[in-house]
Design a protein around this motif. Structure first.
Motif, PDB file in Angstrom:
ATOM      1  N   ALA A  61      23.076  -1.990-113.590  1.00 49.18           N
ATOM      2  CA  ALA A  61      22.062  -0.932-113.657  1.00 49.18           C
ATOM      3  C   ALA A  61      22.032  -0.075-112.394  1.00 49.18           C
ATOM      4  CB  ALA A  61      20.684  -1.538-113.897  1.00 49.18           C
ATOM      5  N   GLY A  62      22.937  -0.347-111.469  1.00 47.73           N
ATOM      6  CA  GLY A  62      22.971   0.430-110.237  1.00 47.73           C
ATOM      7  C   GLY A  62      22.040  -0.084-109.162  1.00 47.73           C
ATOM      8  N   MET A  63      21.468  -1.272-109.361  1.00 43.96           N
ATOM      9  CA  MET A  63      20.630  -1.883-108.338  1.00 43.96           C
ATOM     10  C   MET A  63      21.514  -2.670-107.366  1.00 43.96           C
ATOM     11  SD  MET A  63      17.637  -0.890-109.525  1.00 43.96           S
ATOM     12  CE  MET A  63      16.276  -1.896-108.940  1.00 43.96           C
ATOM     13  N   ASP A  64      20.953  -3.006-106.224  1.00 44.49           N
ATOM     14  CA  ASP A  64      21.692  -3.717-105.177  1.00 44.49           C
ATOM     15  C   ASP A  64      21.111  -5.119-105.022  1.00 44.49           C
ATOM     16  OD1 ASP A  64      23.338  -4.300-103.048  1.00 44.49           O
ATOM     17  OD2 ASP A  64      22.116  -3.233-101.569  1.00 44.49           O
ATOM     18  N   VAL A  65      22.000  -6.130-104.984  1.00 42.21           N
ATOM     19  CA  VAL A  65      21.591  -7.516-104.721  1.00 42.21           C
ATOM     20  C   VAL A  65      22.208  -7.890-103.372  1.00 42.21           C
ATOM     21  CG1 VAL A  65      21.513  -9.878-105.617  1.00 42.21           C
ATOM     22  CG2 VAL A  65      21.620  -7.946-107.207  1.00 42.21           C
ATOM     23  N   PRO A  66      21.570  -7.490-102.272  1.00 39.25           N
ATOM     24  CA  PRO A  66      22.202  -7.643-100.958  1.00 39.25           C
ATOM     25  C   PRO A  66      22.192  -9.084-100.461  1.00 39.25           C
ATOM     26  CG  PRO A  66      19.979  -6.817-100.695  1.00 39.25           C
ATOM     27  CD  PRO A  66      20.227  -6.876-102.178  1.00 39.25           C
ATOM     28  N   ARG A  67      23.211  -9.416 -99.718  1.00 36.81           N
ATOM     29  CA  ARG A  67      23.249 -10.727 -99.074  1.00 36.81           C
ATOM     30  C   ARG A  67      22.195 -10.785 -97.974  1.00 36.81           C
ATOM     31  NH1 ARG A  67      28.857 -13.582 -97.066  1.00 36.81           N
ATOM     32  NH2 ARG A  67      27.981 -15.666 -96.620  1.00 36.81           N
ATOM     33  N   PHE A  68      21.444 -11.900 -97.945  1.00 33.19           N
ATOM     34  CA  PHE A  68      20.396 -12.036 -96.938  1.00 33.19           C
ATOM     35  C   PHE A  68      21.003 -12.195 -95.545  1.00 33.19           C
ATOM     36  CE2 PHE A  68      17.485 -14.252-100.264  1.00 33.19           C
ATOM     37  CZ  PHE A  68      17.181 -13.022-100.827  1.00 33.19           C
ATOM     38  N   THR A  69      20.228 -11.783 -94.553  1.00 32.64           N
ATOM     39  CA  THR A  69      20.609 -12.088 -93.177  1.00 32.64           C
ATOM     40  C   THR A  69      20.520 -13.599 -92.964  1.00 32.64           C
ATOM     41  OG1 THR A  69      18.337 -11.866 -92.407  1.00 32.64           O
ATOM     42  CG2 THR A  69      19.712  -9.873 -92.379  1.00 32.64           C
ATOM     43  N   PRO A  70      21.212 -14.149 -91.984  1.00 31.32           N
ATOM     44  CA  PRO A  70      21.108 -15.595 -91.714  1.00 31.32           C
ATOM     45  C   PRO A  70      19.667 -16.041 -91.487  1.00 31.32           C
ATOM     46  CG  PRO A  70      22.951 -14.654 -90.514  1.00 31.32           C
ATOM     47  CD  PRO A  70      22.212 -13.495 -91.120  1.00 31.32           C
ATOM     48  N   GLU A  71      18.853 -15.176 -90.862  1.00 28.76           N
ATOM     49  CA  GLU A  71      17.469 -15.556 -90.589  1.00 28.76           C
ATOM     50  C   GLU A  71      16.677 -15.720 -91.885  1.00 28.76           C
ATOM     51  OE1 GLU A  71      19.377 -13.782 -87.196  1.00 28.76           O
ATOM     52  OE2 GLU A  71      19.050 -12.982 -89.221  1.00 28.76           O
ATOM     53  N   LEU A  81      10.073 -13.665 -99.751  1.00 32.86           N
ATOM     54  CA  LEU A  81      10.943 -12.561-100.147  1.00 32.86           C
ATOM     55  C   LEU A  81      10.193 -11.230-100.204  1.00 32.86           C
ATOM     56  CD1 LEU A  81      13.022 -14.347-102.939  1.00 32.86           C
ATOM     57  CD2 LEU A  81      13.699 -13.871-100.568  1.00 32.86           C
ATOM     58  N   THR A  82       8.946 -11.260-100.645  1.00 30.57           N
ATOM     59  CA  THR A  82       8.193  -9.997-100.715  1.00 30.57           C
ATOM     60  C   THR A  82       7.771  -9.505 -99.343  1.00 30.57           C
ATOM     61  OG1 THR A  82       6.102 -11.183-101.066  1.00 30.57           O
ATOM     62  CG2 THR A  82       7.316 -10.480-103.028  1.00 30.57           C
ATOM     63  N   GLU A  83       7.661 -10.425 -98.383  1.00 32.06           N
ATOM     64  CA  GLU A  83       7.196 -10.029 -97.053  1.00 32.06           C
ATOM     65  C   GLU A  83       8.321  -9.562 -96.146  1.00 32.06           C
ATOM     66  OE1 GLU A  83       5.186 -13.551 -95.823  1.00 32.06           O
ATOM     67  OE2 GLU A  83       3.534 -13.273 -97.253  1.00 32.06           O
ATOM     68  N   THR A  84       9.571  -9.869 -96.522  1.00 38.09           N
ATOM     69  CA  THR A  84      10.682  -9.415 -95.698  1.00 38.09           C
ATOM     70  C   THR A  84      10.951  -7.936 -95.926  1.00 38.09           C
ATOM     71  OG1 THR A  84      13.020  -9.729 -95.202  1.00 38.09           O
ATOM     72  CG2 THR A  84      12.357 -10.015 -97.476  1.00 38.09           C
ATOM     73  N   GLY A  85      11.534  -7.283 -94.959  1.00 37.28           N
ATOM     74  CA  GLY A  85      11.912  -5.895 -95.137  1.00 37.28           C
ATOM     75  C   GLY A  85      13.320  -5.742 -95.669  1.00 37.28           C
ATOM     76  N   GLU A  86      13.960  -6.847 -96.066  1.00 35.97           N
ATOM     77  CA  GLU A  86      15.356  -6.796 -96.491  1.00 35.97           C
ATOM     78  C   GLU A  86      15.525  -6.404 -97.955  1.00 35.97           C
ATOM     79  OE1 GLU A  86      17.833 -10.070 -95.410  1.00 35.97           O
ATOM     80  OE2 GLU A  86      16.813 -10.365 -93.482  1.00 35.97           O
ATOM     81  N   VAL A  87      14.467  -6.543 -98.754  1.00 35.44           N
ATOM     82  CA  VAL A  87      14.549  -6.180-100.171  1.00 35.44           C
ATOM     83  C   VAL A  87      13.330  -5.359-100.549  1.00 35.44           C
ATOM     84  CG1 VAL A  87      15.947  -8.176-100.832  1.00 35.44           C
ATOM     85  CG2 VAL A  87      13.448  -8.334-100.917  1.00 35.44           C
ATOM     86  N   ASP A  88      13.452  -4.635-101.658  1.00 34.00           N
ATOM     87  CA  ASP A  88      12.362  -3.779-102.135  1.00 34.00           C
ATOM     88  C   ASP A  88      11.608  -4.388-103.314  1.00 34.00           C
ATOM     89  OD1 ASP A  88      13.085  -1.526-100.366  1.00 34.00           O
ATOM     90  OD2 ASP A  88      14.898  -1.498-101.587  1.00 34.00           O
TER      91      ASP A  88
END
Length: 666
Positions: A312-322, A361-368
């Motif tokens: 669908a054109g969404m991104d499933v990014p790899r998390f940072t080690p932290e 996951l919702t509190e991190t800035g790594e995903v929307d």
């Protein structure tokens, strides 16, 4: 200014004309539901003294007391007289269930408007307002926060099912019917002002005044009430006999899409899509971007969800080690923690991990956004402690402020109900969850440009041959290469142009296909040879001879006048391949310079405009100026069914219209 529909949605008293004991008639179905409320209801039947055990009156004129709203269900031959009776006693709103009125409905609607009243229908299913306990329909609809405006009763009934499955329902329902008086725009305005309505669903087959409808929808959007439209006929061209590429490319569906884009309307194809999107709009904020964390309790579902998102054109990014370490701290050693996340059996061991990890996951800035997918909602079947823990986790997830969408095979469970009641969208299939999340993300990224006003009409153009069109458009500021209209060999020889030139046979809309366009003529002798050849083969009424222009990119720029929505602007890659490439975008006209630029740069082939593989960028501003001028001309001249400049040659130094075509409204 919106019409006052208080008498339609909040009447103090109601009369049902044609009330009946016959269970096969609308007069019975509506009377039964009308009597469920607390307001005064008058039953009108000209032959029976009682209906449903209640006394009747033979005519509205015999009602003792005021009537705000009359529902008329009598046969067609008695409808006009019933409306006359209603207006005579001061009825302020009429709901016409009756169909088959033919031409007389326009005269009836005129009488209603002149009396200061309103008419819903005729040929409609009724009206409902849960906030005022008004139920004048033939079907029991679930209550909720969605206003449903529909030209089809069955579509409204079909949508009610998946809405109820999602814990949603109707705040209002209005059946448009034939829209003899009240139309979609009137009802959208009324529902946008309704406090108990949070979203508006619309099924419409005919918009009547499409511009007015779009403006009403834009007002609803500005008020925070999203409008979701299911429109039919979008796959068929509205101008099968169109003489221009513009006419064949700007279909009914394209026009509706342009109106939706302008007003911020969400367009869907089926009632199921409508239900899925309404749930998302009411329960999930549009994400800031396209990065999604997948949280599953099974490796297979984690992979399927990830594939669906990326497709669908969404991104499933790899998390940072932290972030991966924070997730791993809550899960067994075998869990996958880098996105997608797989609890690997951790749910049974610690059901609370679902809410804690979702919170992380919702509190991190790594995903929307977070997509929770899998078995959640089914753990309660394994024992009382898991059941209690699962419900607690569902409450905690619902309390989170982030963007969470849930897919679960246990979508009917108590935990799923807790999520829905807490404002989380829950879906039965992962593809539906991903589709809804994608639509939400697109909505968040789109700022509706608004519905442009139409200027006052200017004196109409007379004639539409090529040189009339060219002179007319030149006077409006469109650039053309130097040229001359020639009908004789003497006129051809008198033309003072720089070589090379092009010779065009006029009077043939498909001149390129028939060898009626001769390019690259570089001497007077070659020009005369081309003239004799074209004259012999095609016998044109006249020819045009024009200086050749440099071409880096060829565009098609045009406008089609739509009877409902007004001028619709087309921008695309053109030339003889316009309908083959079909790389084009449309918007309601007239367009601003910035809007024109955005249209051009949204084309799939936009890199050809901005510079590609070492080729220089072309003058997009000059092409945008042409589109703006075309749109303004069309808006001021409603007699122009179509205007097209194809091709428009765009170079790094400007733009030139190499052809022009105008089609007048018959």
């Amino acid at each position: 200014m919106s019409r006052d529909l208080t008498a339609l949605f909040a009447p103090r008293s109601v009369a049902v004309v044609g009330a009946s004991d016959d269970h096969s008639k609308y007069g019975n179905w509506i009377s039964v539901r009308a009597l469920r409320g607390s307001r005064e209801v008058h039953l009108v039947n000209r032959t029976r003294p009682t209906v449903l055990g209640r006394p009747t009156v033979p005519s509205l004129r015999d009602v003792d007391g005021p009537v705000d709203l009359a529902v008329i269900t009598v046969p067609a031959q008695g409808f006009a007289a019933a409306v006359d009776d209603a207006l005579a006693i001061g009825v302020r709103a009429v709901v016409g269930i009756t169909g088959g009125l033919g031409d007389q409905q326009d005269e009836i609607a005129r009488k209603v408007r002149e009396a200061g009243a309103c008419l819903l229908g005729p040929n409609c299913l009724g009206v409902l307002d849960c906030s005022t306990n008004l139920e004048l329909t033939s079907y029991d609809f679930p209550a909720g926060q969605v206003a449903m405006i529909s030209q089809s009763g069955n579509i409204a009934i079909e949508l009610a099912g998946p809405l109820a499955d999602a814990g949603l329902g109707y705040s209002r329902f209005a059946s448009l019917g034939n829209q003899a008086d009240l139309d979609a725009a009137d009802l959208v305005d009324a529902c946008a002002e309704h406090d108990e309505t949070r979203a508006i669903a619309l099924y419409c087959e005919d918009f009547r005044d499409g511009r007015r409808f779009a403006r009403a929808a834009a007002r609803a959007h500005a008020a925070g009430k999203p409008v979701v439209l299911l429109a039919v006929g979008r796959g068929q061209a509205s101008a099968r006999g169109a003489r221009s590429h513009t006419g064949s490319l700007v279909t009914d569906g394209v026009v509706v899409e342009a109106a939706c884009d302008a007003a911020g309307i969400e367009l869907v194809s089926t009632p199921t899509e409508m239900a899925h999107l309404l749930q998302a709009l009411l329960r999930t904020r549009p994400p800031r971007g396209r990065r999604v964390a997948v949280f599953a309790d099974g490796g297979g579902q984690a992979q399927v969800a990830s594939d669906c998102l990326e497709a669908a054109g969404m991104d499933v990014p790899r998390f940072t080690p932290e972030l991966a370490a924070d997730v791993a701290a809550d899960l067994p050693p075998a869990a996958a923690t880098e996105n997608p996340v797989d609890v690997a059996g951790g749910g049974e061991q610690d059901i609370g991990c679902f809410s804690r990890i979702t919170a992380t996951l919702t509190e991190t800035g790594e995903v929307d956004a977070v997509l929770l997918t899998g078995f959640f909602g089914g753990y309660g079947e394994y024992g009382p402690s898991l059941a209690a823990g699962e419900l607690a986790a569902a409450h905690d997830i619902a309390a989170l402020k982030g963007n969470v969408v849930v897919h679960t095979m246990n979508w009917r469970s108590l935990a799923a109900d807790v999520l829905r009641e807490g404002g989380v969208a829950v879906y039965r299939s992962v593809e539906d969850a991903v589709w809804a999340l994608d639509r939400l993300t697109r909505r968040g990224a789109h700022v509706p440009p608004g519905v442009p006003p139409i200027p006052p009409a200017e004196p109409p153009l007379r004639g539409n041959d090529y040189w009339t069109a060219r002179r007319f458009l030149s006077s409006a500021g469109l650039p053309f290469p130097p040229g001359a209209e020639v009908r004789t060999l003497a006129e051809l020889r008198a033309a003072r142009l720089r070589y090379p030139v092009v010779l065009k046979a006029l009077g043939d809309d498909h001149k390129s296909d028939r060898g009626g366009v001769v390019l690259g003529i570089d001497t007077p002798e070659a020009l005369e040879d081309a003239w004799h050849d074209v004259a012999t083969r095609l016998t044109p009424e006249a020819c045009s001879v024009e200086e050749m222009a440099d071409t880096s990119v060829e565009l098609i720029l045009g406008v089609r006048q739509d009877l409902r929505f007004g001028p619709v602007v087309l921008a695309g890659f053109g030339g003889v391949y316009a309908e083959v490439l079909r790389d084009n975008r449309c918007a309601l006209g007239p367009v601003s310079k910035e809007r024109a630029r955005r249209l051009l740069l949204s084309l799939r082939g936009a890199p050809l405009l901005t510079g590609f593989r070492g080729r220089p960028a072309v003058d997009v501003d000059a092409a945008a100026d042409v589109l703006v001028a075309l749109s303004e001309v069309a808006a001021a001249h409603p007699e122009l069914a179509e205007i097209e400049c194809n091709p428009v040659a765009v170079t790094p130094h400007g733009a030139l219209c190499l052809d022009a075509r105008i089609v007048l409204v018959p």
